[in-house]
Motif scaffolding. Structure first.
Motif, PDB file in Angstrom:
ATOM      1  N   SER A  30       0.832  -1.202   0.000  1.00 11.87           N
ATOM      2  CA  SER A  30       0.000   0.000   0.000  1.00 11.87           C
ATOM      3  C   SER A  30       0.863   1.245   0.000  1.00 11.87           C
ATOM      4  O   SER A  30       0.484   2.264  -0.577  1.00 11.87           O
ATOM      5  N   SER A  31       1.959   1.184   0.687  1.00  7.90           N
ATOM      6  CA  SER A  31       2.903   2.297   0.713  1.00  7.90           C
ATOM      7  C   SER A  31       4.273   1.740   1.060  1.00  7.90           C
ATOM      8  O   SER A  31       4.396   0.599   1.519  1.00  7.90           O
ATOM      9  N   LEU A  32       5.275   2.543   0.846  1.00  6.15           N
ATOM     10  CA  LEU A  32       6.632   2.106   1.149  1.00  6.15           C
ATOM     11  C   LEU A  32       7.376   3.258   1.796  1.00  6.15           C
ATOM     12  O   LEU A  32       7.250   4.417   1.366  1.00  6.15           O
ATOM     13  N   GLN A  33       8.124   2.936   2.815  1.00  3.38           N
ATOM     14  CA  GLN A  33       8.864   3.947   3.552  1.00  3.38           C
ATOM     15  C   GLN A  33      10.357   3.665   3.466  1.00  3.38           C
ATOM     16  O   GLN A  33      10.774   2.510   3.409  1.00  3.38           O
ATOM     17  N   ALA A  92       4.317  -1.350   3.646  1.00  2.88           N
ATOM     18  CA  ALA A  92       3.114  -1.464   4.479  1.00  2.88           C
ATOM     19  C   ALA A  92       2.026  -2.208   3.715  1.00  2.88           C
ATOM     20  O   ALA A  92       1.768  -1.916   2.543  1.00  2.88           O
ATOM     21  N   ASP A  93       1.380  -3.162   4.399  1.00  3.81           N
ATOM     22  CA  ASP A  93       0.254  -3.849   3.761  1.00  3.81           C
ATOM     23  C   ASP A  93      -1.014  -3.012   3.961  1.00  3.81           C
ATOM     24  O   ASP A  93      -0.963  -1.903   4.497  1.00  3.81           O
ATOM     25  N   TRP A  95      -3.291  -3.227   5.995  1.00  5.39           N
ATOM     26  CA  TRP A  95      -3.624  -2.945   7.395  1.00  5.39           C
ATOM     27  C   TRP A  95      -2.605  -2.006   8.044  1.00  5.39           C
ATOM     28  O   TRP A  95      -2.719  -1.703   9.214  1.00  5.39           O
ATOM     29  N   GLY A  96      -1.619  -1.586   7.275  1.00  6.69           N
ATOM     30  CA  GLY A  96      -0.616  -0.680   7.813  1.00  6.69           C
ATOM     31  C   GLY A  96       0.553  -1.373   8.488  1.00  6.69           C
ATOM     32  O   GLY A  96       1.451  -0.721   9.008  1.00  6.69           O
ATOM     33  N   LYS A  97       0.552  -2.698   8.463  1.00  7.29           N
ATOM     34  CA  LYS A  97       1.649  -3.419   9.101  1.00  7.29           C
ATOM     35  C   LYS A  97       2.902  -3.301   8.247  1.00  7.29           C
ATOM     36  O   LYS A  97       2.861  -3.509   7.043  1.00  7.29           O
ATOM     37  N   LEU A  98       4.024  -2.964   8.895  1.00  8.71           N
ATOM     38  CA  LEU A  98       5.283  -2.757   8.184  1.00  8.71           C
ATOM     39  C   LEU A  98       6.121  -4.031   8.126  1.00  8.71           C
ATOM     40  O   LEU A  98       6.220  -4.770   9.097  1.00  8.71           O
ATOM     41  N   GLN A  99       6.735  -4.247   6.943  1.00 12.29           N
ATOM     42  CA  GLN A  99       7.694  -5.328   6.760  1.00 12.29           C
ATOM     43  C   GLN A  99       8.998  -4.678   6.325  1.00 12.29           C
ATOM     44  O   GLN A  99       9.030  -3.988   5.311  1.00 12.29           O
ATOM     45  N   PHE A 100      10.067  -4.895   7.091  1.00  7.54           N
ATOM     46  CA  PHE A 100      11.333  -4.238   6.802  1.00  7.54           C
ATOM     47  C   PHE A 100      12.249  -5.118   5.968  1.00  7.54           C
ATOM     48  O   PHE A 100      12.248  -6.353   6.084  1.00  7.54           O
ATOM     49  N   GLY A 101      13.094  -4.459   5.169  1.00  5.58           N
ATOM     50  CA  GLY A 101      14.194  -5.140   4.526  1.00  5.58           C
ATOM     51  C   GLY A 101      15.393  -5.179   5.466  1.00  5.58           C
ATOM     52  O   GLY A 101      15.356  -4.597   6.554  1.00  5.58           O
ATOM     53  N   ALA A 102      16.463  -5.869   5.041  1.00  6.50           N
ATOM     54  CA  ALA A 102      17.652  -6.018   5.887  1.00  6.50           C
ATOM     55  C   ALA A 102      18.539  -4.775   5.848  1.00  6.50           C
ATOM     56  O   ALA A 102      19.424  -4.621   6.692  1.00  6.50           O
ATOM     57  N   GLY A 103      18.320  -3.915   4.862  1.00 10.26           N
ATOM     58  CA  GLY A 103      19.059  -2.671   4.831  1.00 10.26           C
ATOM     59  C   GLY A 103      20.267  -2.678   3.908  1.00 10.26           C
ATOM     60  O   GLY A 103      20.806  -3.736   3.562  1.00 10.26           O
ATOM     61  N   THR A 104      20.672  -1.501   3.494  1.00 13.51           N
ATOM     62  CA  THR A 104      21.904  -1.287   2.736  1.00 13.51           C
ATOM     63  C   THR A 104      22.797  -0.372   3.559  1.00 13.51           C
ATOM     64  O   THR A 104      22.390   0.745   3.897  1.00 13.51           O
ATOM     65  N   GLN A 105      23.984  -0.849   3.886  1.00 14.61           N
ATOM     66  CA  GLN A 105      24.938  -0.029   4.635  1.00 14.61           C
ATOM     67  C   GLN A 105      25.707   0.830   3.638  1.00 14.61           C
ATOM     68  O   GLN A 105      26.408   0.305   2.769  1.00 14.61           O
TER      69      GLN A 105
ATOM     70  N   LEU B 100      -1.887   7.254   6.899  1.00 12.31           N
ATOM     71  CA  LEU B 100      -0.531   6.725   6.815  1.00 12.31           C
ATOM     72  C   LEU B 100       0.156   6.789   8.170  1.00 12.31           C
ATOM     73  O   LEU B 100       0.141   7.810   8.843  1.00 12.31           O
ATOM     74  N   GLU B 101       0.767   5.689   8.508  1.00 12.42           N
ATOM     75  CA  GLU B 101       1.357   5.573   9.831  1.00 12.42           C
ATOM     76  C   GLU B 101       2.868   5.719   9.760  1.00 12.42           C
ATOM     77  O   GLU B 101       3.515   5.133   8.896  1.00 12.42           O
TER      78      GLU B 101
END
Lengths: 110, 114
Positions: A30-33, A92-93, A95-105, B100-101
């Motif tokens: 739904s969105s990406l942060q 974010a799905d 429902w607004g639940k966030l799923q994170f990636g492992a990151g880029t250093q 948006l949260e």
């Protein structure tokens, strides 16, 4: 489970160079942060993208959300040492639940 | 104090010890979270509290016990931990139910289990 893969895992560049990091998934969000985490600190939100194909700019940082809302990229122009940090994407799905990636250093050396 | 604070910032404990991590948010949010961050792995969501009620427990071992006495405070009680539990434990808060949260993170507690 929506798996977010970030690439590359590590990036070291000289001050003034450009860089791009990627965040990919087989799932639609739904969105990406995008967050940046500096040593000894928690992640800090940089931007949220919502619409497929959306491009947002934050000074020298350009964020793009893929047309299908499955992937995103972060481009930094003329990187500076202050850009050093762990860049995390989080999708974010509905429902607004966030799923994170492992990151880029990212390390930017003077 | 502003934002999200966590104490202690660093903790070394033996496998038989009992300790607690504390998180406080000064943002008036109604949701709080515990995450585990290990090197080269995605942040793992452990627990979620909305309006002081636990709404999510992501199959976390019982040696981790959360407590949320009010919407501003969150604890993580630790007992009989294992060396693989060594990680950065991050607390976050957000305002749920207003579109948006955005989650606001604390600086984390760096935990080492010997």
């Amino acid at each position: 489970t929506q798996l977010l893969e970030q690439s590359p895992q590590f990036l070291s560049i000289q001050e003034g160079e450009n860089l791009t990091v990627y965040c990919n998934s087989s799932s639609v969000f739904s969105s990406l942060q995008w967050y940046r985490q500096e040593p000894g600190e928690g992640p800090v939100l940089l931007v949220t993208v919502v619409t497929g194909g959306e491009v947002k700019k934050l000074k020298r940082l350009t964020f793009q959300f893929g047309d299908a809302r499955k992937d995103s990229s972060l481009h930094i122009t003329a990187a500076q040492p202050g850009d050093t940090g762990l860049y995390l994407c989080a999708g974010a799905d509905s429902w607004g639940k966030l799923q994170f990636g492992a990151g880029t250093q990212v390390v930017v050396t003077p | 104090e502003t934002g999200v604070t966590q104490t202690p910032r660093h903790l070394v404990m033996g496998m038989t010890n009992k300790k607690s991590l504390k998180c406080e948010q000064h943002l008036g949010h109604n949701a709080m979270y515990w995450y585990k961050q290990s090197a080269k792995k995605p942040l793992e969501l452990m627990f979620v509290y909305n309006f002081k009620e636990q709404t999510e427990n992501n199959s976390v071992p019982s040696r981790f016990s959360p407590e949320c006495p009010n919407s501003s405070h969150l604890f993580l009680h630790l007992h009989t931990l294992q060396p693989e539990d060594s990680a950065l434990y991050l607390c976050a808060s957000s305002q749920v139910g207003q579109g948006l949260e955005t989650q606001y993170f604390g600086p984390g507690t760096r935990l080492l289990v010997l």
